[in-house]
Enzyme design. Structure first.
Site, mmCIF file in Angstrom:
data_model
loop_
_atom_site.group_PDB
_atom_site.id
_atom_site.type_symbol
_atom_site.label_atom_id
_atom_site.label_comp_id
_atom_site.label_asym_id
_atom_site.label_seq_id
_atom_site.Cartn_x
_atom_site.Cartn_y
_atom_site.Cartn_z
ATOM 1 N N MET A 1 8.958 4.854 4.949
ATOM 2 C CA MET A 1 9.086 3.462 4.529
ATOM 3 C C MET A 1 10.283 3.267 3.608
ATOM 4 O O MET A 1 10.928 2.210 3.632
ATOM 5 C CB MET A 1 7.801 2.989 3.844
ATOM 6 C CG MET A 1 6.596 2.911 4.767
ATOM 7 S SD MET A 1 6.910 1.955 6.275
ATOM 8 C CE MET A 1 7.381 0.385 5.597
ATOM 9 N N GLU A 2 10.581 4.259 2.801
ATOM 10 C CA GLU A 2 11.747 4.165 1.916
ATOM 11 C C GLU A 2 13.042 4.104 2.733
ATOM 12 O O GLU A 2 13.945 3.314 2.426
ATOM 13 C CB GLU A 2 11.773 5.351 0.959
ATOM 14 C CG GLU A 2 10.801 5.263 -0.205
ATOM 15 C CD GLU A 2 9.340 5.412 0.203
ATOM 16 O OE1 GLU A 2 8.447 5.029 -0.576
ATOM 17 O OE2 GLU A 2 9.069 5.938 1.299
ATOM 18 N N ASP B 1 23.504 -12.037 3.842
ATOM 19 C CA ASP B 1 23.716 -12.911 2.686
ATOM 20 C C ASP B 1 25.200 -13.011 2.338
ATOM 21 O O ASP B 1 25.687 -14.103 2.003
ATOM 22 C CB ASP B 1 22.939 -12.374 1.485
ATOM 23 C CG ASP B 1 23.175 -13.197 0.233
ATOM 24 O OD1 ASP B 1 22.784 -14.382 0.218
ATOM 25 O OD2 ASP B 1 23.774 -12.672 -0.723
ATOM 26 N N LEU C 1 0.802 -1.227 0.000
ATOM 27 C CA LEU C 1 0.000 0.000 0.000
ATOM 28 C C LEU C 1 0.833 1.274 0.000
ATOM 29 O O LEU C 1 0.301 2.368 0.198
ATOM 30 C CB LEU C 1 -0.953 -0.007 1.198
ATOM 31 C CG LEU C 1 -1.925 -1.189 1.228
ATOM 32 C CD1 LEU C 1 -2.836 -1.122 2.441
ATOM 33 C CD2 LEU C 1 -2.746 -1.277 -0.043
ATOM 34 N N CYS C 2 2.143 1.138 -0.208
ATOM 35 C CA CYS C 2 2.992 2.324 -0.336
ATOM 36 C C CYS C 2 2.812 2.961 -1.712
ATOM 37 O O CYS C 2 2.616 2.261 -2.703
ATOM 38 C CB CYS C 2 4.470 1.959 -0.150
ATOM 39 S SG CYS C 2 4.980 1.805 1.557
ATOM 40 N N HIS C 3 2.903 4.294 -1.756
ATOM 41 C CA HIS C 3 2.806 5.004 -3.026
ATOM 42 C C HIS C 3 4.138 4.930 -3.781
ATOM 43 O O HIS C 3 5.211 4.889 -3.180
ATOM 44 C CB HIS C 3 2.437 6.474 -2.792
ATOM 45 C CG HIS C 3 1.061 6.652 -2.235
ATOM 46 N ND1 HIS C 3 0.797 6.516 -0.890
ATOM 47 C CD2 HIS C 3 -0.126 6.960 -2.832
ATOM 48 C CE1 HIS C 3 -0.491 6.725 -0.681
ATOM 49 N NE2 HIS C 3 -1.074 6.991 -1.833
#
Length: 230
Positions: A184-185, A199, A146-148
Protein backbone atom coordinates in the site's frame (compact mmCIF):
# COMPACT_ATOMS: atom_id res chain seq x y z
CA UNK A 1 -71.69 -29.78 14.92
CA UNK A 2 -68.54 -27.64 15.30
CA UNK A 3 -70.18 -24.63 13.62
CA UNK A 4 -73.07 -24.80 16.12
CA UNK A 5 -70.61 -24.85 19.02
CA UNK A 6 -68.69 -21.97 17.50
CA UNK A 7 -71.89 -19.91 17.20
CA UNK A 8 -72.71 -20.55 20.86
CA UNK A 9 -69.16 -19.80 22.06
CA UNK A 10 -68.57 -16.55 20.16
CA UNK A 11 -71.06 -14.38 22.07
CA UNK A 12 -69.44 -15.39 25.36
CA UNK A 13 -65.85 -14.97 24.18
CA UNK A 14 -63.85 -12.36 26.01
CA UNK A 15 -61.19 -12.10 23.23
CA UNK A 16 -61.56 -10.35 19.86
CA UNK A 17 -59.24 -10.22 16.87
CA UNK A 18 -57.90 -6.69 16.81
CA UNK A 19 -54.35 -7.24 15.42
CA UNK A 20 -53.25 -7.75 11.83
CA UNK A 21 -50.17 -9.66 12.91
CA UNK A 22 -49.99 -13.42 12.27
CA UNK A 23 -48.68 -14.01 15.78
CA UNK A 24 -51.60 -12.15 17.44
CA UNK A 25 -54.16 -13.95 15.26
CA UNK A 26 -52.75 -17.36 16.15
CA UNK A 27 -52.73 -16.41 19.85
CA UNK A 28 -56.35 -15.28 19.64
CA UNK A 29 -57.41 -18.52 17.95
CA UNK A 30 -55.59 -20.55 20.60
CA UNK A 31 -57.39 -18.59 23.33
CA UNK A 32 -60.75 -19.22 21.63
CA UNK A 33 -60.02 -22.94 21.36
CA UNK A 34 -59.17 -23.11 25.06
CA UNK A 35 -62.38 -21.27 25.97
CA UNK A 36 -64.42 -23.62 23.79
CA UNK A 37 -62.74 -26.58 25.47
CA UNK A 38 -63.72 -25.23 28.89
CA UNK A 39 -67.35 -24.78 27.70
CA UNK A 40 -67.78 -28.04 25.79
CA UNK A 41 -65.22 -30.26 27.48
CA UNK A 42 -63.21 -31.09 24.35
CA UNK A 43 -60.87 -29.22 21.98
CA UNK A 44 -62.03 -28.57 18.37
CA UNK A 45 -59.23 -30.76 17.01
CA UNK A 46 -60.42 -30.94 13.39
CA UNK A 47 -62.24 -27.63 13.13
CA UNK A 48 -61.41 -24.61 10.93
CA UNK A 49 -60.12 -22.60 13.89
CA UNK A 50 -57.48 -25.16 14.79
CA UNK A 51 -56.37 -25.52 11.18
CA UNK A 52 -56.04 -21.74 10.80
CA UNK A 53 -54.08 -21.60 14.04
CA UNK A 54 -51.67 -24.27 12.84
CA UNK A 55 -51.28 -22.49 9.52
CA UNK A 56 -50.30 -19.20 11.13
CA UNK A 57 -47.96 -20.90 13.53
CA UNK A 58 -46.19 -22.51 10.60
CA UNK A 59 -45.83 -19.12 8.93
CA UNK A 60 -44.18 -17.41 11.90
CA UNK A 61 -40.91 -15.77 10.80
CA UNK A 62 -37.68 -17.62 11.44
CA UNK A 63 -34.74 -15.54 12.69
CA UNK A 64 -31.21 -16.50 11.65
CA UNK A 65 -28.43 -15.74 14.07
CA UNK A 66 -25.37 -13.95 12.67
CA UNK A 67 -23.13 -15.35 15.38
CA UNK A 68 -19.97 -16.89 14.10
CA UNK A 69 -20.13 -15.07 10.76
CA UNK A 70 -16.91 -15.47 8.85
CA UNK A 71 -15.74 -14.15 5.52
CA UNK A 72 -15.97 -17.02 3.07
CA UNK A 73 -13.34 -15.53 0.81
CA UNK A 74 -10.72 -15.01 3.51
CA UNK A 75 -10.64 -11.21 3.77
CA UNK A 76 -8.45 -10.48 6.77
CA UNK A 77 -9.97 -7.03 7.37
CA UNK A 78 -13.40 -8.57 8.11
CA UNK A 79 -14.10 -9.74 11.67
CA UNK A 80 -16.15 -12.69 12.96
CA UNK A 81 -19.37 -10.61 12.87
CA UNK A 82 -18.69 -9.10 9.44
CA UNK A 83 -17.38 -5.79 10.79
CA UNK A 84 -14.26 -4.00 9.58
CA UNK A 85 -11.18 -4.65 11.67
CA UNK A 86 -7.47 -3.88 11.75
CA UNK A 87 -5.46 -7.08 11.50
CA UNK A 88 -3.42 -8.07 14.54
CA UNK A 89 0.08 -8.72 13.17
CA UNK A 90 1.76 -9.28 16.53
CA UNK A 91 2.05 -13.09 16.08
CA UNK A 92 3.90 -12.65 12.77
CA UNK A 93 7.67 -12.76 12.45
CA UNK A 94 9.56 -9.76 11.13
CA UNK A 95 11.09 -10.04 7.68
CA UNK A 96 12.50 -7.85 4.93
CA UNK A 97 9.65 -6.62 2.72
CA UNK A 98 9.66 -4.65 -0.52
CA UNK A 99 7.05 -3.60 -3.07
CA UNK A 100 7.15 -1.85 -6.44
CA UNK A 101 4.13 -0.16 -8.02
CA UNK A 102 3.54 1.90 -11.13
CA UNK A 103 1.08 4.23 -12.81
CA UNK A 104 0.84 6.43 -15.90
CA UNK A 105 -0.33 10.02 -16.37
CA UNK A 106 -1.50 10.80 -19.91
CA UNK A 107 -0.72 14.48 -20.59
CA UNK A 108 -1.39 15.01 -24.27
CA UNK A 109 1.14 16.56 -26.66
CA UNK A 110 0.60 20.22 -25.66
CA UNK A 111 1.11 19.65 -21.93
CA UNK A 112 3.87 17.11 -22.55
CA UNK A 113 5.85 19.72 -24.46
CA UNK A 114 5.35 22.27 -21.67
CA UNK A 115 6.55 19.83 -19.01
CA UNK A 116 9.52 18.80 -21.16
CA UNK A 117 10.52 22.43 -21.57
CA UNK A 118 9.82 23.14 -17.86
CA UNK A 119 7.34 25.83 -18.89
CA UNK A 120 4.48 24.90 -16.52
CA UNK A 121 3.51 27.97 -14.48
CA UNK A 122 3.66 26.16 -11.12
CA UNK A 123 7.25 25.06 -11.65
CA UNK A 124 9.22 21.81 -12.03
CA UNK A 125 6.46 19.20 -12.35
CA UNK A 126 8.55 16.05 -12.02
CA UNK A 127 10.56 17.23 -9.02
CA UNK A 128 7.51 18.37 -7.06
CA UNK A 129 5.63 15.16 -7.88
CA UNK A 130 8.60 13.04 -6.77
CA UNK A 131 8.68 14.68 -3.33
CA UNK A 132 4.89 14.41 -3.05
CA UNK A 133 5.07 10.67 -3.79
CA UNK A 134 7.66 10.11 -1.06
CA UNK A 135 5.54 12.04 1.45
CA UNK A 136 2.48 10.05 0.36
CA UNK A 137 4.20 6.75 1.09
CA UNK A 138 5.06 7.92 4.61
CA UNK A 139 1.45 9.06 5.20
CA UNK A 140 -0.24 5.88 3.96
CA UNK A 141 -1.62 4.78 7.34
CA UNK A 142 -3.26 8.21 7.73
CA UNK A 143 -4.96 7.91 4.33
CA UNK A 144 -5.95 4.22 4.28
CA UNK A 145 -7.93 3.51 7.47
CA UNK A 146 -6.89 -0.10 8.22
CA UNK A 147 -3.24 0.15 7.18
CA UNK A 148 -0.63 -0.25 9.92
CA UNK A 149 1.65 2.61 10.83
CA UNK A 150 4.98 1.06 9.84
CA UNK A 151 8.60 2.21 9.77
CA UNK A 152 9.79 2.55 6.19
CA UNK A 153 13.47 1.98 5.55
CA UNK A 154 13.39 3.20 1.94
CA UNK A 155 11.09 4.99 -0.51
CA UNK A 156 11.88 5.62 -4.17
CA UNK A 157 9.72 7.50 -6.69
CA UNK A 158 10.85 7.88 -10.31
CA UNK A 159 9.02 9.89 -12.98
CA UNK A 160 9.95 9.54 -16.67
CA UNK A 161 8.56 11.45 -19.63
CA UNK A 162 7.38 9.03 -22.33
CA UNK A 163 7.22 10.64 -25.82
CA UNK A 164 5.51 7.60 -27.36
CA UNK A 165 2.14 8.40 -25.77
CA UNK A 166 2.90 11.86 -24.31
CA UNK A 167 2.72 10.60 -20.74
CA UNK A 168 4.61 10.48 -17.47
CA UNK A 169 5.52 6.96 -16.35
CA UNK A 170 5.76 6.72 -12.57
CA UNK A 171 7.35 3.92 -10.55
CA UNK A 172 7.42 3.75 -6.77
CA UNK A 173 9.23 1.43 -4.38
CA UNK A 174 8.87 1.00 -0.63
CA UNK A 175 10.87 -1.17 1.77
CA UNK A 176 10.63 -2.10 5.42
CA UNK A 177 11.69 -4.76 7.89
CA UNK A 178 8.63 -5.69 9.89
CA UNK A 179 5.48 -7.78 10.32
CA UNK A 180 3.36 -6.43 7.49
CA UNK A 181 3.86 -5.67 3.80
CA UNK A 182 4.54 -2.36 2.06
CA UNK A 183 2.36 -2.79 -1.03
CA UNK A 184 0.00 0.00 0.00
CA UNK A 185 2.90 2.36 0.66
CA UNK A 186 4.29 1.77 -2.84
CA UNK A 187 0.86 2.19 -4.45
CA UNK A 188 0.11 5.33 -2.44
CA UNK A 189 3.44 6.81 -3.53
CA UNK A 190 2.68 6.52 -7.25
CA UNK A 191 -0.94 7.63 -6.77
CA UNK A 192 0.01 10.82 -4.90
CA UNK A 193 2.77 11.51 -7.43
CA UNK A 194 0.27 11.13 -10.26
CA UNK A 195 -2.24 13.43 -8.59
CA UNK A 196 0.50 16.01 -8.10
CA UNK A 197 1.37 15.89 -11.81
CA UNK A 198 -2.29 16.56 -12.54
CA UNK A 199 -2.42 19.45 -10.06
CA UNK A 200 0.74 21.03 -11.50
CA UNK A 201 -0.59 20.82 -15.07
CA UNK A 202 -4.35 21.26 -14.78
CA UNK A 203 -4.22 24.94 -15.76
CA UNK A 204 -2.86 23.90 -19.16
CA UNK A 205 -5.38 21.09 -19.74
CA UNK A 206 -8.30 19.40 -18.01
CA UNK A 207 -8.02 16.35 -20.28
CA UNK A 208 -5.10 14.82 -18.32
CA UNK A 209 -5.91 11.43 -16.83
CA UNK A 210 -4.22 8.99 -14.47
CA UNK A 211 -4.33 5.31 -15.35
CA UNK A 212 -2.90 1.84 -14.66
CA UNK A 213 -2.19 2.19 -10.94
CA UNK A 214 -1.02 -1.29 -9.97
CA UNK A 215 1.36 -3.43 -7.97
CA UNK A 216 4.23 -4.77 -10.07
CA UNK A 217 5.98 -7.03 -7.56
CA UNK A 218 6.53 -7.66 -3.87
CA UNK A 219 8.91 -9.69 -1.72
CA UNK A 220 8.88 -11.05 1.83
CA UNK A 221 6.16 -12.04 4.23
CA UNK A 222 4.20 -15.27 4.64
CA UNK A 223 2.90 -15.22 1.06
CA UNK A 224 6.44 -14.95 -0.31
CA UNK A 225 7.52 -13.21 -3.51
CA UNK A 226 5.10 -12.17 -6.25
CA UNK A 227 5.58 -10.56 -9.66
CA UNK A 228 3.07 -9.44 -12.29
CA UNK A 229 3.29 -11.48 -15.47
CA UNK A 230 2.75 -9.53 -18.65
Amino acid sequence: MFLRRLAVALPHSRRFFSSNSNHDLASAIDALNKEMESVFGEPPSDGPASSVSNEYKAEEPQFVSHKGFESKIGLTHIGSMGEAQMVDVSPKESSKRTAISSCKVILGKKVFDLVLANQIAKGDVLSVAKIAGIIGAKKTSSLIPLCHNITLTHVRVDLTLNPEDFSVDIEGEAASTGKTGVEMEAMTAVTIAGLTVYDMCKAASKDIHITDIRLERKTGGKSGDWSREE
